[in-house]
Design a protein around this motif. Structure first.
Motif, PDB file in Angstrom:
ATOM      1  N   VAL A  36     -12.472   4.299  68.278  1.00 60.21           N
ATOM      2  CA  VAL A  36     -11.872   4.311  66.994  1.00 60.21           C
ATOM      3  C   VAL A  36     -12.890   4.125  65.561  1.00 60.21           C
ATOM      4  O   VAL A  36     -13.154   4.941  64.656  1.00 60.21           O
ATOM      5  CB  VAL A  36     -10.764   3.157  66.452  1.00 60.21           C
ATOM      6  N   GLU A  37     -13.537   2.939  65.772  1.00 63.41           N
ATOM      7  CA  GLU A  37     -14.491   2.746  64.770  1.00 63.41           C
ATOM      8  C   GLU A  37     -15.594   3.776  64.825  1.00 63.41           C
ATOM      9  O   GLU A  37     -16.294   3.980  63.856  1.00 63.41           O
ATOM     10  CB  GLU A  37     -15.368   1.242  64.981  1.00 63.41           C
ATOM     11  N   THR A  38     -15.925   4.147  65.831  1.00 61.55           N
ATOM     12  CA  THR A  38     -17.046   5.435  66.050  1.00 61.55           C
ATOM     13  C   THR A  38     -16.977   6.338  65.057  1.00 61.55           C
ATOM     14  O   THR A  38     -17.339   6.888  64.365  1.00 61.55           O
ATOM     15  CB  THR A  38     -17.447   5.757  67.405  1.00 61.55           C
ATOM     16  N   TYR A  43     -16.915  10.132  60.227  1.00 59.21           N
ATOM     17  CA  TYR A  43     -15.736  10.957  59.469  1.00 59.21           C
ATOM     18  C   TYR A  43     -16.190  10.516  58.109  1.00 59.21           C
ATOM     19  O   TYR A  43     -16.346  11.328  57.213  1.00 59.21           O
ATOM     20  CB  TYR A  43     -14.502  11.043  60.069  1.00 59.21           C
ATOM     21  N   GLN A  44     -15.976   9.230  57.871  1.00 58.10           N
ATOM     22  CA  GLN A  44     -16.011   8.811  56.457  1.00 58.10           C
ATOM     23  C   GLN A  44     -17.420   9.052  55.660  1.00 58.10           C
ATOM     24  O   GLN A  44     -17.801   9.401  54.607  1.00 58.10           O
ATOM     25  CB  GLN A  44     -15.969   7.138  56.383  1.00 58.10           C
ATOM     26  N   ALA A  45     -18.544   8.941  56.674  1.00 57.70           N
ATOM     27  CA  ALA A  45     -20.115   9.243  56.369  1.00 57.70           C
ATOM     28  C   ALA A  45     -20.150  10.755  56.108  1.00 57.70           C
ATOM     29  O   ALA A  45     -20.727  10.999  55.234  1.00 57.70           O
ATOM     30  CB  ALA A  45     -20.945   8.639  57.221  1.00 57.70           C
ATOM     31  N   GLN A  48     -18.331  11.777  52.699  1.00 55.01           N
ATOM     32  CA  GLN A  48     -19.034  11.240  51.688  1.00 55.01           C
ATOM     33  C   GLN A  48     -20.244  12.135  51.198  1.00 55.01           C
ATOM     34  O   GLN A  48     -20.730  12.377  49.998  1.00 55.01           O
ATOM     35  CB  GLN A  48     -19.431   9.743  51.575  1.00 55.01           C
ATOM     36  N   ALA A  49     -21.068  12.709  52.308  1.00 57.96           N
ATOM     37  CA  ALA A  49     -22.111  13.317  52.250  1.00 57.96           C
ATOM     38  C   ALA A  49     -21.868  14.766  51.919  1.00 57.96           C
ATOM     39  O   ALA A  49     -22.753  15.753  51.536  1.00 57.96           O
ATOM     40  CB  ALA A  49     -22.874  13.184  53.384  1.00 57.96           C
ATOM     41  N   GLU A  50     -20.478  15.304  51.827  1.00 54.15           N
ATOM     42  CA  GLU A  50     -20.046  16.512  51.787  1.00 54.15           C
ATOM     43  C   GLU A  50     -20.483  17.649  52.650  1.00 54.15           C
ATOM     44  O   GLU A  50     -20.983  18.469  52.209  1.00 54.15           O
ATOM     45  CB  GLU A  50     -20.084  16.974  50.240  1.00 54.15           C
ATOM     46  N   ILE A  51     -20.620  17.244  53.900  1.00 51.96           N
ATOM     47  CA  ILE A  51     -21.011  18.198  54.777  1.00 51.96           C
ATOM     48  C   ILE A  51     -19.971  18.807  55.537  1.00 51.96           C
ATOM     49  O   ILE A  51     -19.209  18.042  56.247  1.00 51.96           O
ATOM     50  CB  ILE A  51     -22.152  17.480  55.956  1.00 51.96           C
ATOM     51  N   ASP A  52     -20.083  20.186  55.581  1.00 55.62           N
ATOM     52  CA  ASP A  52     -19.031  20.887  56.544  1.00 55.62           C
ATOM     53  C   ASP A  52     -19.131  20.608  57.902  1.00 55.62           C
ATOM     54  O   ASP A  52     -20.342  20.807  58.149  1.00 55.62           O
ATOM     55  CB  ASP A  52     -19.047  22.241  56.082  1.00 55.62           C
ATOM     56  N   HIS A  53     -18.233  19.943  58.614  1.00 49.55           N
ATOM     57  CA  HIS A  53     -18.392  19.695  60.081  1.00 49.55           C
ATOM     58  C   HIS A  53     -17.339  19.878  60.862  1.00 49.55           C
ATOM     59  O   HIS A  53     -16.157  20.079  60.243  1.00 49.55           O
ATOM     60  CB  HIS A  53     -18.873  18.232  60.013  1.00 49.55           C
ATOM     61  N   GLU A  54     -17.458  19.495  62.080  1.00 44.44           N
ATOM     62  CA  GLU A  54     -16.535  19.415  63.066  1.00 44.44           C
ATOM     63  C   GLU A  54     -16.810  18.259  64.282  1.00 44.44           C
ATOM     64  O   GLU A  54     -18.259  18.197  64.370  1.00 44.44           O
ATOM     65  CB  GLU A  54     -16.265  20.555  63.810  1.00 44.44           C
TER      66      GLU A  54
END
Length: 263
Positions: A36-38, A43-45, A48-54
């Motif tokens: 959960v913490e991981t 996801y939050q980081a 915030q960095a506005e990186i398109d990701h999965e």
């Protein structure tokens, strides 16, 4: 007048970043105390960095509540994709399962136990895009890198193993056993077929990339020992597996007559 190098720099920063979706492959076996913490911090980081990701988590047939926790997390983490590796199981098999299924242009391998820092991931991604690299590798043992609560016996074995690898393969990179690395999708394709079933995959991928001529750079990264659960790395069992991959790399480097070099 703006020089050609600056034009290329801005092109990489804006155009390639916009075209470079990042996938993060995370193997998970009995990680109910950490997952959960991981994932929430990751996801939050990235948001915030506005990186398109999965975020691709491969549940390696966990025996605890890892899968049900992951399924619940999908309600709050929209970029989370879950796979369950039906077997054969093992760290390497789980990563390979994810590497066959990720959808991004760039892929990173991270751990589920919160040992890797999401800010390091963002730095890796930005360097890869800016320099248009094939790979970015982390090192915990260069200036700026760090380890926290690293078991002393594992540290000694790690430094000995990496010194042997560096000398035999003839490379400057000093942290091949570090699982935290990033590759372009076409680089992953060029490293197949994969041979490793377990933690020896951590050295197979970078060593193949280096001897096959893929471009790379190294950034410092931090590592923290897990807060919960138990490590799945069994040092006594892994020695022969690491040696097997190292011997394969040496055979390919010196006897393959460049058949596998990047085209």
């Amino acid at each position: 007048m703006i020089g050609l190098s600056k034009i290329k720099h801005f092109y990489n920063l804006f155009y390639l970043r916009g075209m470079s979706k990042l996938s993060i492959v995370i193997p998970a076996y009995n990680e109910e105390g950490s997952i959960v913490e991981t994932l929430e911090s990751l996801y939050q980081a990235l948001q915030q960095a506005e990186i398109d990701h999965e975020i691709v988590v491969v549940n390696d047939n966990s025996k605890d509540q890892t899968l049900s926790i992951l399924e619940n997390l999908q309600k709050s983490i929209s970029s989370l994709t879950i796979y369950t590796n039906p077997g054969p199981n093992g760290f390497g098999y789980a990563i390979r399962y994810g590497l066959e299924r990720f959808k991004g242009d760039i892929v990173a391998v991270m751990m589920a136990d919160l040992s890797d820092d999401p800010q390091d991931l963002i730095a890796f991604y930005r360097l890869m895009v800016e320099k248009n690299l094939d790979c970015v590798f982390g090192s915990r043992f260069i200036k700026g890198g760090s380890t926290h609560d690293y078991p002393k016996h594992k540290y000694i074995i790690n430094r000995m193993a990496n010194t042997i690898i560096r000398m035999l393969v003839g490379i400057p990179y000093n942290d091949s056993t570090n699982a935290f690395k990033m590759y372009r999708k076409n680089t992953i394709e060029g490293l197949k077929p994969f041979l490793s079933a377990h933690f020896n995959l951590t050295i197979e991928l970078p060593l193949k990339a280096i001897i096959r001529g893929y471009s790379y750079d190294v950034l410092p990264n931090s590592w923290r020992n897990r807060k919960a659960g138990q490590s799945n790395l069994k040092i006594k069992e892994m020695g022969s597996r690491y040696l097997f991959i190292l011997l394969y790399i040496l055979i390919e480097k010196y006897l393959s007559r460049n058949d596998y070099l990047k085209k």
